[in-house]
Design a protein around this motif. Structure first.
Motif, PDB file in Angstrom:
ATOM      1  N   SER A   1      45.243  30.676  84.463  1.00 54.49           N
ATOM      2  CA  SER A   1      45.895  29.581  85.184  1.00 54.49           C
ATOM      3  C   SER A   1      47.175  29.219  84.457  1.00 54.49           C
ATOM      4  N   THR A   2      48.248  29.052  85.222  1.00 53.97           N
ATOM      5  CA  THR A   2      49.517  28.683  84.600  1.00 53.97           C
ATOM      6  C   THR A   2      50.193  27.600  85.426  1.00 53.97           C
TER       7      THR A   2
ATOM      8  N   GLU B   1      56.006  34.151  83.960  1.00 59.48           N
ATOM      9  CA  GLU B   1      54.787  33.512  84.451  1.00 59.48           C
ATOM     10  C   GLU B   1      54.563  33.851  85.917  1.00 59.48           C
ATOM     11  N   PRO B   2      53.360  34.095  86.368  1.00 56.80           N
ATOM     12  CA  PRO B   2      52.164  34.318  85.538  1.00 56.80           C
ATOM     13  C   PRO B   2      52.240  35.646  84.804  1.00 56.80           C
ATOM     14  N   GLY B   3      51.406  35.795  83.819  1.00 56.36           N
ATOM     15  CA  GLY B   3      51.491  36.978  82.960  1.00 56.36           C
ATOM     16  C   GLY B   3      50.993  38.249  83.606  1.00 56.36           C
TER      17      GLY B   3
ATOM     18  N   ASP C   1      57.797  25.382  88.741  1.00 53.58           N
ATOM     19  CA  ASP C   1      57.708  25.876  90.120  1.00 53.58           C
ATOM     20  C   ASP C   1      56.347  25.622  90.760  1.00 53.58           C
ATOM     21  N   GLY C   2      55.362  25.213  90.004  1.00 58.44           N
ATOM     22  CA  GLY C   2      54.045  24.967  90.566  1.00 58.44           C
ATOM     23  C   GLY C   2      52.952  25.483  89.664  1.00 58.44           C
ATOM     24  N   ALA C   3      51.726  25.375  90.149  1.00 55.30           N
ATOM     25  CA  ALA C   3      50.560  25.806  89.371  1.00 55.30           C
ATOM     26  C   ALA C   3      49.796  26.866  90.154  1.00 55.30           C
ATOM     27  N   VAL C   4      49.392  27.924  89.461  1.00 53.69           N
ATOM     28  CA  VAL C   4      48.682  29.022  90.119  1.00 53.69           C
ATOM     29  C   VAL C   4      47.553  29.519  89.225  1.00 53.69           C
ATOM     30  N   SER C   5      46.588  30.159  89.846  1.00 53.71           N
ATOM     31  CA  SER C   5      45.495  30.813  89.124  1.00 53.71           C
ATOM     32  C   SER C   5      45.206  32.155  89.774  1.00 53.71           C
ATOM     33  N   ASN C   6      44.698  33.095  88.993  1.00 54.37           N
ATOM     34  CA  ASN C   6      44.263  34.358  89.577  1.00 54.37           C
ATOM     35  C   ASN C   6      43.114  34.946  88.752  1.00 54.37           C
ATOM     36  N   ALA C   7      42.457  35.921  89.355  1.00 55.59           N
ATOM     37  CA  ALA C   7      41.331  36.593  88.698  1.00 55.59           C
ATOM     38  C   ALA C   7      41.662  38.055  88.457  1.00 55.59           C
TER      39      ALA C   7
ATOM     40  N   ARG D   1      55.855  25.472  77.120  1.00 55.84           N
ATOM     41  CA  ARG D   1      56.389  26.823  76.981  1.00 55.84           C
ATOM     42  C   ARG D   1      57.906  26.747  76.828  1.00 55.84           C
ATOM     43  N   PHE D   2      58.425  27.254  75.747  1.00 51.14           N
ATOM     44  CA  PHE D   2      59.858  27.247  75.465  1.00 51.14           C
ATOM     45  C   PHE D   2      60.455  25.856  75.658  1.00 51.14           C
ATOM     46  N   GLY D   3      59.731  24.854  75.202  1.00 53.42           N
ATOM     47  CA  GLY D   3      60.249  23.505  75.274  1.00 53.42           C
ATOM     48  C   GLY D   3      60.127  22.866  76.642  1.00 53.42           C
ATOM     49  N   ASP D   4      59.507  23.548  77.589  1.00 51.87           N
ATOM     50  CA  ASP D   4      59.281  22.955  78.908  1.00 51.87           C
ATOM     51  C   ASP D   4      57.971  22.169  78.862  1.00 51.87           C
ATOM     52  N   PRO D   5      58.052  20.824  78.829  1.00 45.05           N
ATOM     53  CA  PRO D   5      56.820  20.046  78.680  1.00 45.05           C
ATOM     54  C   PRO D   5      55.922  20.094  79.899  1.00 45.05           C
ATOM     55  N   SER D   6      56.447  20.593  81.021  1.00 46.06           N
ATOM     56  CA  SER D   6      55.592  20.675  82.212  1.00 46.06           C
ATOM     57  C   SER D   6      54.756  21.949  82.214  1.00 46.06           C
ATOM     58  N   ALA D   7      55.009  22.853  81.279  1.00 47.91           N
ATOM     59  CA  ALA D   7      54.325  24.149  81.277  1.00 47.91           C
ATOM     60  C   ALA D   7      52.977  24.066  80.571  1.00 47.91           C
ATOM     61  N   ALA D   8      52.048  24.846  81.072  1.00 53.28           N
ATOM     62  CA  ALA D   8      50.728  24.938  80.459  1.00 53.28           C
ATOM     63  C   ALA D   8      50.067  26.229  80.919  1.00 53.28           C
ATOM     64  N   ALA D   9      49.166  26.732  80.118  1.00 50.26           N
ATOM     65  CA  ALA D   9      48.470  27.967  80.490  1.00 50.26           C
ATOM     66  C   ALA D   9      47.099  28.001  79.840  1.00 50.26           C
ATOM     67  N   ALA D  10      46.149  28.546  80.571  1.00 52.35           N
ATOM     68  CA  ALA D  10      44.811  28.792  80.030  1.00 52.35           C
ATOM     69  C   ALA D  10      44.302  30.104  80.608  1.00 52.35           C
TER      70      ALA D  10
END
Lengths: 217, 238
Positions: free
Chosen positions: B134-135, A181-183, B139-145, B98-107
């Motif tokens: 966005s993931t 992550e990120p991908g 370790d935190g939350a990030v987004s990119n384009a 993600r892999f059983g990590d309940p804090s993980a999310a992605a869109a």
């Protein structure tokens, strides 16, 4: 007879234990994974799901190390955007199959104007286009410690927009690898995606993402 | 006296139990949420009705098995002299855990458009791709384009990209007599720790008209419409 001090004796250690547990658990998740205990290889797969979307630019960023099979058909080139969500399970014989899912892939041909789209829809364990065929799948670990999924071969509904709006069906196969992550980071990777149009438009081969993300669960 | 001590001890124990449970649940991760949407074009002009198509919106995703995808497409679309485009595709997907990590999310969302013609040739492009992701992990939350590009873009006679290219985020170019355009418009959201989101509008034309003073002088401008081509949004958070 219940006495209040019994509550004290029971609740205090429990509270301490919960507090210690919450503080001691590791807070980081390594992108590298070891094989789970239930892993048996072959056609079996963990009951899991894969979700992803983004973009690849074949043939610019080939992930040759983790591509499972050699190139099939001609090299598909240009820009390819995609999105998918598949849930895996096992059939009565223990084979890994897709229980439900959707895949959408768009090939933006380098020579505009020309575009091809594919859509795969799976419900109740069978391909919705042909209405009866189970969709095989399998997973494998990438050299980067990630997890990859291969879905198909299976029937996709296709649409070639400027070939007179030609609609068709053909056998297709999708591969996707979650390597961290990120991908995608500036440049490309670490996640990778492959789309095989097995009868008409060729093979992207496994390409690192130039945008988007893939997640294994 | 003994009874009073016991009551206080009971209350302390109960408080400790609540604190412990709260801390444990917080670290274990609360329910995550993801959202995504993508569309090829949006047009709202003084002379025409509002269009937004083809629109893909990620359905609500929740629970340990949560994951979904939505897509929409159109061969072509036009809105009078304001806009004409071909090959519109919108895809959005997202998941939690993600892999059983309940804090993980992605869109992640992607919108693509071809043969772009805005305002009768004021802006043209062979292709537009808007891609965002966005993931969230421990370790935190990030987004990119990453992956967002403009192909053979020409703005008011100026060649901006040749072939498949990118421009700096939030690049503004004036369109005399019309307004201005923002290229690769990026609108972030979230705190970067537990939440993160990003909207990218690859071409955002802001249509303006002058505001005249008592003597007919221009004292300002008012926005009278918007045209957006290639928009993708993704977000994760709790």
């Amino acid at each position: 007879m219940f006495k209040p001090r019994y509550l004290v004796m029971l609740a205090a250690p429990a509270a301490i234990a919960l507090g210690v547990w919450s503080c001691d658990r590791p807070t980081t998740v390594s992108p590298r994974m070891s094989k789970p205990n239930f892993w048996a290889g072959g056609e079996q797969c963990p009951g899991s799901k894969f979700t992803g979307g983004g973009r690849i630019d074949p043939p610019d960023h080939l992930d040759a190390e983790d591509q499972e099979d050699p190139q099939s058909g001609s090299q598909m080139s240009g820009k390819v955007t995609f999105g998918f969500n598949v849930f895996l399970g096992s059939d009565a014989d223990g084979n890994c199959v897709v229980e439900k899912g959707e895949i959408q892939v768009v090939h933006h041909q380098p020579e505009y104007p020309f575009q091809v789209t594919w859509h795969v829809s799976i419900h109740d364990g069978v391909n919705s286009t042909d209405g009866s065929t189970p969709v095989p799948a399998h997973t494998y670990f990438s050299s980067r410690g990630g997890l990859c999924v291969v879905v198909g071969p299976t029937t996709a509904r296709g649409h070639a927009v400027t070939l007179g709006g030609v609609k068709f069906t053909e056998q297709t196969r999708m591969s996707a690898c979650d390597n961290g992550e990120p991908g995608s980071s500036p440049g490309f990777g670490p996640d990778a995606f492959r789309w095989e149009s097995m009868e008409n438009f060729g093979d992207t081969q496994l390409q690192f993402l130039t945008g988007g993300n893939i997640q294994a669960h | 006296m003994k009874r009073i001590h016991t009551q206080w001890a009971s209350r302390l124990a109960a408080l400790g139990l609540i604190v412990g449970l709260t801390a444990g649940l917080a670290t274990a991760g609360v329910a995550q949420s993801v959202s995504g949407r993508a569309y090829g074009v949006y047009a709202s002009t003084p002379l025409g009705s509002t269009v937004q198509a083809p629109l893909a919106v990620l359905p609500a995703v929740s629970g340990p098995d949560g994951g979904d995808m939505a897509n929409a497409e159109s061969d072509g679309l036009s809105a009078g002299s304001a806009l004409s485009v071909d090959f519109l595709n919108s895809i959005t997907s997202g998941s939690v855990d993600r892999f059983g990590d309940p804090s993980a999310a992605a869109a992640q969302s992607v919108a693509s458009v071809g043969n772009v013609n805005i305002l009768s040739g004021v802006i043209t492009a062979a292709g537009v791709i808007a891609s965002v992701a966005s993931t969230r992990t421990a370790d935190g939350a990030v987004s990119n384009a990453d992956g967002s590009t403009l192909t053979d873009l020409v703005v008011a006679g100026t060649q901006v990209t040749s072939g498949d290219g990118t421009v700096e985020p939030n690049t503004r170019m004036d369109l005399p007599g019309t307004g201005y355009v923002v290229l690769n418009e990026q609108i972030p959201s979230g705190d970067g720790v537990t939440s993160s989101g990003l909207t990218v509008n690859m071409i955002h034309v802001v249509l303006q008209q002058p505001i005249l003073g008592l003597l007919g002088e221009v004292i300002g401008y008012q926005t009278v419409g918007n045209i957006i081509v290639g928009s993708a949004t993704s977000a994760v958070g709790n």
